[in-house]
Design a protein around this motif. Structure first.
Motif, PDB file in Angstrom:
ATOM      1  N   SER A   2     -32.625  -8.437  24.373  1.00 48.72           N
ATOM      2  CA  SER A   2     -33.008  -9.776  24.812  1.00 48.72           C
ATOM      3  C   SER A   2     -31.832 -10.459  25.495  1.00 48.72           C
ATOM      4  O   SER A   2     -30.675 -10.066  25.328  1.00 48.72           O
ATOM      5  N   SER A   3     -32.151 -11.484  26.270  1.00 47.53           N
ATOM      6  CA  SER A   3     -31.076 -12.196  26.973  1.00 47.53           C
ATOM      7  C   SER A   3     -30.142 -12.879  25.974  1.00 47.53           C
ATOM      8  O   SER A   3     -28.939 -12.981  26.224  1.00 47.53           O
ATOM      9  N   ARG A   4     -30.666 -13.296  24.844  1.00 45.86           N
ATOM     10  CA  ARG A   4     -29.822 -13.940  23.825  1.00 45.86           C
ATOM     11  C   ARG A   4     -28.845 -12.941  23.219  1.00 45.86           C
ATOM     12  O   ARG A   4     -27.664 -13.239  23.054  1.00 45.86           O
ATOM     13  N   SER A   5     -29.321 -11.756  22.880  1.00 46.23           N
ATOM     14  CA  SER A   5     -28.416 -10.763  22.289  1.00 46.23           C
ATOM     15  C   SER A   5     -27.425 -10.255  23.328  1.00 46.23           C
ATOM     16  O   SER A   5     -26.278  -9.951  22.997  1.00 46.23           O
ATOM     17  N   ALA A   6     -27.828 -10.179  24.594  1.00 45.10           N
ATOM     18  CA  ALA A   6     -26.889  -9.795  25.657  1.00 45.10           C
ATOM     19  C   ALA A   6     -25.805 -10.855  25.803  1.00 45.10           C
ATOM     20  O   ALA A   6     -24.621 -10.530  25.952  1.00 45.10           O
ATOM     21  N   ALA A   7     -26.193 -12.116  25.728  1.00 45.53           N
ATOM     22  CA  ALA A   7     -25.216 -13.201  25.838  1.00 45.53           C
ATOM     23  C   ALA A   7     -24.233 -13.169  24.676  1.00 45.53           C
ATOM     24  O   ALA A   7     -23.027 -13.384  24.861  1.00 45.53           O
ATOM     25  N   VAL A   8     -24.727 -12.877  23.476  1.00 41.31           N
ATOM     26  CA  VAL A   8     -23.851 -12.784  22.302  1.00 41.31           C
ATOM     27  C   VAL A   8     -22.887 -11.618  22.464  1.00 41.31           C
ATOM     28  O   VAL A   8     -21.691 -11.735  22.163  1.00 41.31           O
ATOM     29  N   SER A   9     -23.375 -10.482  22.942  1.00 43.57           N
ATOM     30  CA  SER A   9     -22.508  -9.324  23.171  1.00 43.57           C
ATOM     31  C   SER A   9     -21.442  -9.640  24.207  1.00 43.57           C
ATOM     32  O   SER A   9     -20.275  -9.276  24.046  1.00 43.57           O
ATOM     33  N   LEU A  10     -21.842 -10.306  25.283  1.00 41.34           N
ATOM     34  CA  LEU A  10     -20.881 -10.674  26.327  1.00 41.34           C
ATOM     35  C   LEU A  10     -19.848 -11.659  25.789  1.00 41.34           C
ATOM     36  O   LEU A  10     -18.671 -11.587  26.150  1.00 41.34           O
TER      37      LEU A  10
END
Length: 140
Positions: A2-10
């Motif tokens: 998800s875009s939220r988990s991608a943002a957290v990873s970034l």
């Protein structure tokens, strides 16, 4: 992903890169304080700003933390390039200064890549909705 988990990873990648660059610059700051005072002071200021950015990314994934980290990272890359090409006032270096120059350059470049990826995710998920036009009855 998800875009939220991608943002957290970034944000995690950004925080690690900011931390690495800050530590590298703090390690070499004493040497630069003796060699060229203003360079050492800039290293300390940049390191503190990157530590604040890393904390902001870990604790809140904040827009301000991303921008501070991106601006400082870009400034450090620019300073690195200038110091090895045209030089800075009273200061000129040769080569990549391994391992510190390489480590900081890579950390700052990866931070910028993560920032642009995060910003791309942010703008696509936070895009403003198209304005709704009121329907006008036919014949008017």
């Amino acid at each position: 992903m998800s875009s939220r988990s991608a943002a957290v990873s970034l944000a995690g990648v950004g925080a690690c890169c900011a931390l690495l660059s800050a530590v590298v610059h703090l390690v070499i700051a004493p040497e630069h304080l003796e060699e060229m005072l203003y360079i050492g002071i800039l290293f300390i200021i940049g390191s503190v700003a990157l530590l604040v950015a890393a904390a902001g990314l870990v604790l809140r994934d904040s827009l301000a933390a991303w921008w501070v980290g991106a601006l400082v990272s870009a400034g450090m890359i620019l300073g690195f390039a200038l110091s090895r090409t045209v030089g800075l006032p009273g200061y000129h270096e040769e080569g990549w200064d391994p391992p510190y120059g390489v480590l900081s350059f890579v950390a700052e470049a990866v931070f910028l890549v993560a920032f642009f990826a995060w910003y791309g995710i942010r703008t696509t998920t936070h895009a403003p909705a198209a304005p709704v036009r009121p329907k006008v009855p036919a014949g008017r």
